[in-house]
Design an enzyme around this catalytic site. Structure first.
Site, PDB file in Angstrom:
ATOM      1  N   TRP A 189       0.806  -1.231   0.000  1.00  0.00           N
ATOM      2  CA  TRP A 189       0.000   0.000   0.000  1.00  0.00           C
ATOM      3  C   TRP A 189       0.837   1.278   0.000  1.00  0.00           C
ATOM      4  O   TRP A 189       0.464   2.249   0.668  1.00  0.00           O
ATOM      5  CB  TRP A 189      -0.903   0.066   1.236  1.00  0.00           C
ATOM      6  CG  TRP A 189      -1.796  -1.076   1.447  1.00  0.00           C
ATOM      7  CD1 TRP A 189      -2.803  -1.490   0.638  1.00  0.00           C
ATOM      8  CD2 TRP A 189      -1.800  -1.964   2.579  1.00  0.00           C
ATOM      9  NE1 TRP A 189      -3.429  -2.563   1.192  1.00  0.00           N
ATOM     10  CE2 TRP A 189      -2.832  -2.870   2.383  1.00  0.00           C
ATOM     11  CE3 TRP A 189      -1.028  -2.050   3.737  1.00  0.00           C
ATOM     12  CZ2 TRP A 189      -3.115  -3.873   3.288  1.00  0.00           C
ATOM     13  CZ3 TRP A 189      -1.304  -3.051   4.648  1.00  0.00           C
ATOM     14  CH2 TRP A 189      -2.338  -3.947   4.419  1.00  0.00           C
ATOM     15  N   GLU A 411      -2.402   6.126   7.987  1.00  0.00           N
ATOM     16  CA  GLU A 411      -1.725   6.939   9.009  1.00  0.00           C
ATOM     17  C   GLU A 411      -2.233   6.579  10.400  1.00  0.00           C
ATOM     18  O   GLU A 411      -2.370   7.445  11.266  1.00  0.00           O
ATOM     19  CB  GLU A 411      -1.936   8.429   8.737  1.00  0.00           C
ATOM     20  CG  GLU A 411      -1.266   8.900   7.477  1.00  0.00           C
ATOM     21  CD  GLU A 411       0.070   9.562   7.743  1.00  0.00           C
ATOM     22  OE1 GLU A 411       0.336   9.957   8.887  1.00  0.00           O
ATOM     23  OE2 GLU A 411       0.851   9.641   6.798  1.00  0.00           O
ATOM     24  N   GLY A 412      -2.567   5.330  10.588  1.00  0.00           N
ATOM     25  CA  GLY A 412      -3.105   4.875  11.873  1.00  0.00           C
ATOM     26  C   GLY A 412      -4.621   4.851  11.809  1.00  0.00           C
ATOM     27  O   GLY A 412      -5.258   5.894  11.600  1.00  0.00           O
TER      28      GLY A 412
HETATM   29  C1  LIG Z   1      -4.849   4.137   0.068  1.00  0.00           C
HETATM   30  C2  LIG Z   1      -3.819   3.734   1.057  1.00  0.00           C
HETATM   31  C3  LIG Z   1      -2.601   4.405   1.075  1.00  0.00           C
HETATM   32  C4  LIG Z   1      -1.623   4.032   1.976  1.00  0.00           C
HETATM   33  N1  LIG Z   1      -0.400   4.665   1.936  1.00  0.00           N
HETATM   34  C5  LIG Z   1       0.603   4.169   2.701  1.00  0.00           C
HETATM   35  C6  LIG Z   1       1.929   4.686   2.548  1.00  0.00           C
HETATM   36  O1  LIG Z   1       2.182   5.591   1.742  1.00  0.00           O
HETATM   37  N2  LIG Z   1       2.913   4.136   3.282  1.00  0.00           N
HETATM   38  C7  LIG Z   1       2.679   3.133   4.175  1.00  0.00           C
HETATM   39  O2  LIG Z   1       3.624   2.687   4.823  1.00  0.00           O
HETATM   40  N3  LIG Z   1       1.431   2.627   4.354  1.00  0.00           N
HETATM   41  C8  LIG Z   1       0.411   3.117   3.632  1.00  0.00           C
HETATM   42  N4  LIG Z   1      -0.868   2.585   3.769  1.00  0.00           N
HETATM   43  C9  LIG Z   1      -1.093   1.495   4.725  1.00  0.00           C
HETATM   44  C10 LIG Z   1      -1.915   1.937   5.921  1.00  0.00           C
HETATM   45  O3  LIG Z   1      -1.156   2.752   6.770  1.00  0.00           O
HETATM   46  C11 LIG Z   1      -2.447   0.664   6.623  1.00  0.00           C
HETATM   47  O4  LIG Z   1      -3.440   0.116   5.775  1.00  0.00           O
HETATM   48  C12 LIG Z   1      -3.008   0.966   7.987  1.00  0.00           C
HETATM   49  O5  LIG Z   1      -1.977   1.285   8.874  1.00  0.00           O
HETATM   50  C13 LIG Z   1      -3.809  -0.215   8.574  1.00  0.00           C
HETATM   51  O6  LIG Z   1      -3.099  -1.396   8.482  1.00  0.00           O
HETATM   52  P1  LIG Z   1      -3.798  -2.700   7.886  1.00  0.00           P
HETATM   53  O7  LIG Z   1      -4.416  -2.314   6.613  1.00  0.00           O
HETATM   54  O8  LIG Z   1      -2.824  -3.804   7.877  1.00  0.00           O
HETATM   55  O9  LIG Z   1      -4.960  -3.047   8.892  1.00  0.00           O
HETATM   56  P2  LIG Z   1      -4.851  -3.981  10.195  1.00  0.00           P
HETATM   57  O10 LIG Z   1      -3.706  -3.534  11.020  1.00  0.00           O
HETATM   58  O11 LIG Z   1      -4.897  -5.392   9.779  1.00  0.00           O
HETATM   59  O12 LIG Z   1      -6.204  -3.600  10.951  1.00  0.00           O
HETATM   60  C14 LIG Z   1      -7.442  -4.188  10.613  1.00  0.00           C
HETATM   61  C15 LIG Z   1      -8.484  -3.703  11.624  1.00  0.00           C
HETATM   62  O13 LIG Z   1      -8.105  -4.142  12.934  1.00  0.00           O
HETATM   63  C16 LIG Z   1      -8.016  -3.045  13.817  1.00  0.00           C
HETATM   64  N5  LIG Z   1      -6.939  -3.266  14.790  1.00  0.00           N
HETATM   65  C17 LIG Z   1      -5.668  -3.697  14.572  1.00  0.00           C
HETATM   66  N6  LIG Z   1      -4.991  -3.732  15.717  1.00  0.00           N
HETATM   67  C18 LIG Z   1      -5.828  -3.330  16.683  1.00  0.00           C
HETATM   68  C19 LIG Z   1      -5.707  -3.139  18.093  1.00  0.00           C
HETATM   69  N7  LIG Z   1      -4.560  -3.377  18.733  1.00  0.00           N
HETATM   70  N8  LIG Z   1      -6.778  -2.704  18.781  1.00  0.00           N
HETATM   71  C20 LIG Z   1      -7.950  -2.446  18.149  1.00  0.00           C
HETATM   72  N9  LIG Z   1      -8.131  -2.596  16.834  1.00  0.00           N
HETATM   73  C21 LIG Z   1      -7.080  -3.022  16.108  1.00  0.00           C
HETATM   74  C22 LIG Z   1      -7.692  -1.856  12.908  1.00  0.00           C
HETATM   75  O14 LIG Z   1      -8.036  -0.625  13.525  1.00  0.00           O
HETATM   76  C23 LIG Z   1      -8.569  -2.176  11.698  1.00  0.00           C
HETATM   77  O15 LIG Z   1      -9.882  -1.790  11.933  1.00  0.00           O
HETATM   78  C24 LIG Z   1      -1.864   2.976   2.890  1.00  0.00           C
HETATM   79  C25 LIG Z   1      -3.096   2.317   2.872  1.00  0.00           C
HETATM   80  C26 LIG Z   1      -4.056   2.662   1.971  1.00  0.00           C
HETATM   81  C27 LIG Z   1      -5.346   1.895   1.940  1.00  0.00           C
END
Ligand SMILES: Cc1cc2nc3c(=O)[nH]c(=O)nc-3n(C[C@H](O)[C@H](O)[C@H](O)COP(=O)(O)OP(=O)(O)OC[C@H]3O[C@@H](n4cnc5c(N)ncnc54)[C@H](O)[C@@H]3O)c2cc1C
Length: 431
Positions: A189, A411-412
């Protein structure tokens, strides 16, 4: 161009070294929310660009799902895209110029806004962790030139390391004989991933230390072993390119480690001795940029609010304007209220960050959390106010709603912001 580049980079370095003016906390102006003339001018300038260049192009680039290079070039021509612009916004010691610029640009369109401002995440990492020499060398390259604009990417997330950055598997191993770092792994991503000239990659130099064993590396343009993976097809901000990035025996010079090897070795030694480490590479970058990201969400929310307000004043049902019903008028009142409340949190966070205040209650996270949730809520309300029209691609609020949703995820996520805030206010390791 080279002279401008040097001047811009110098300005950024001077600000980083604290030479940019008086500290707002010591003898600065007393409390005011009135914008300075400079801030008003910047706001009007960016608003004009958003209204005349960005908004008319929004629907087309959303449908094309491609990086709008001509619009980026227009932004570069007027100095909005480039390090001089960023240095100018950053130079505002109240911290408000950056959120103001972001709100106005994203009011125009969030997908195009992200394709213009996506570079700044990589720039923030270089700025936050690089040496003055690294700032001077790499920040200008992130933007390219007016004739040939470039973009940069910040790559922290991985397929199995999103919210949990400590799970990052990408490794960086030091080849002492060649003074090179060798990176291997898969990033997910990444905004501008693969199409960027400069990639900033977070990698683990010691997996046993979790996120405290992370370091940030610049991957220079054209480096072998750094390739784009799958391009992601998205729900919103579709003009912004998002893709996986593969690092396959990707070798970069030793000088590409942000902050330098000596500093890294000192930090790792402190961590191994059980002392607190001062920096966690990825988290630092995220925390510093949160209020600005919140401002982007506010721009989307304000655009949807303004559109639906005008619509409600025009549309007639039952022989009267729909705004004459309290249900609609009160919804619009709440939308305005929530947007203004979110903006105050964003401005507070931005001011705290710029003036070096400690985020004791995770005020940066509060700003991003509130603004992201407000943007999703307001854009959904806007669709409701437009009725069937709101649900179609003929009207922009449908796109704004899709765009807004990313602000509770990247961004979190909202949950992670709440985790950060609850830990900050309680002092406990809430899980
Ligand atoms: C369009 C887009 C652009 C992006 N750009 C960048 C970029 O430029 N650089 C980069 O590094 N990343 C980027 N990202 C990644 C983005 O930062 C992550 O998608 C995001 O941090 C969430 O991680 P994940 O998708 O793995 O979700 P997960 O971590 O798998 O989370 C899934 C769900 O579980 C919840 N969850 C997880 N852990 C906990 C907890 N401890 N307590 C409660 N709830 C929890 C989350 O809140 C969420 O609802 C991008 C993503 C998108 C979609």
């Amino acid at each position: 161009m080279a002279t401008d580049a040097a001047a811009g980079a110098e300005a950024i370095v001077a600000q980083a070294a604290g030479n940019g003016g008086s500290d707002a906390t010591s003898g600065g102006p007393s409390f005011t929310l009135e914008l300075t003339q400079d801030q008003k001018d910047i706001k009007d300038w960016v608003h004009g660009f958003a209204e005349n260049v960005v908004r008319p192009a929004a629907s087309e680039w959303d449908e094309r799902e491609e990086t709008p290079w001509p619009v980026i070039q227009e932004a570069a021509k007027i100095g909005l895209y480039g390090f001089e612009g960023l240095a100018q916004f950053w130079a505002d010691e109240t911290g408000l110029s950056l959120p103001i610029v972001n709100e106005e640009l994203f009011w125009g369109d969030a997908g195009i806004g992200m394709s213009i401002f996506g570079t700044s995440l990589a720039v923030a990492a270089i700025f936050g962790q690089g040496t003055p020499e690294q700032l001077g060398e790499w920040i200008p390259q992130c933007f390219g030139s007016v004739e040939e604009p470039k973009v940069a990417a910040f790559c922290a997330s991985e397929p199995d390391a999103g919210s949990d950055v400590s799970a990052i598997r990408t490794t960086a191993k030091y080849d002492e004989a060649k003074d090179e770092w060798v990176l291997n792994g898969q990033k997910a991503w990444a905004t501008n991933g693969g199409i960027a000239d400069v990639h900033v990659v977070i990698a683990s130099v010691d997996r046993e230390l979790g996120s405290r064993g992370h370091a940030a590396f610049v991957i220079p343009p054209g480096t072998e072993g750094c390739e784009q993976g799958t391009k992601v097809k998205k729900h919103g901000i579709r003009a912004s390119h998002t893709a996986d990035v593969h690092l396959d025996d990707c070798r970069v010079p030793g000088a590409c480690l942000l902050g330098g090897k000596e500093k890294l070795d000192e930090r790792l030694a402190r961590v191994r001795e059980g002392k607190k480490s001062k920096s966690q590479a990825a988290m630092q970058t995220f925390e510093a940029s949160r209020p600005t990201v919140g401002a982007q969400a506010i721009g989307i929310a304000r655009a949807a609010y303004e559109y639906s307000l005008e619509y409600a004043k025009e549309r007639e049902q039952f022989g009267r304007k729909i705004i004459e019903n309290q249900a609609i008028a009160f919804a619009l009142a709440d939308m305005k209220l929530e947007i203004d409340a979110a903006r105050l949190l964003v401005w507070r966070g931005a001011w705290m960050g710029r003036s070096g205040q400690t985020f004791e209650n995770a005020e940066g996270s509060m700003a991003k959390l509130k603004a992201g949730e407000v943007a999703v809520w307001v854009t959904e309300r806007a669709i409701q106010i437009l009725g069937g029209n709101g649900y179609t691609r003929e009207f922009p609020v449908e796109r704004m709603h899709r765009d807004a949703k990313i602000y509770t995820i990247f961004e979190g996520t909202s949950e992670i912001q709440r985790l950060v805030i609850s830990r900050a206010i309680s002092g406990l390791q809430i899980k």
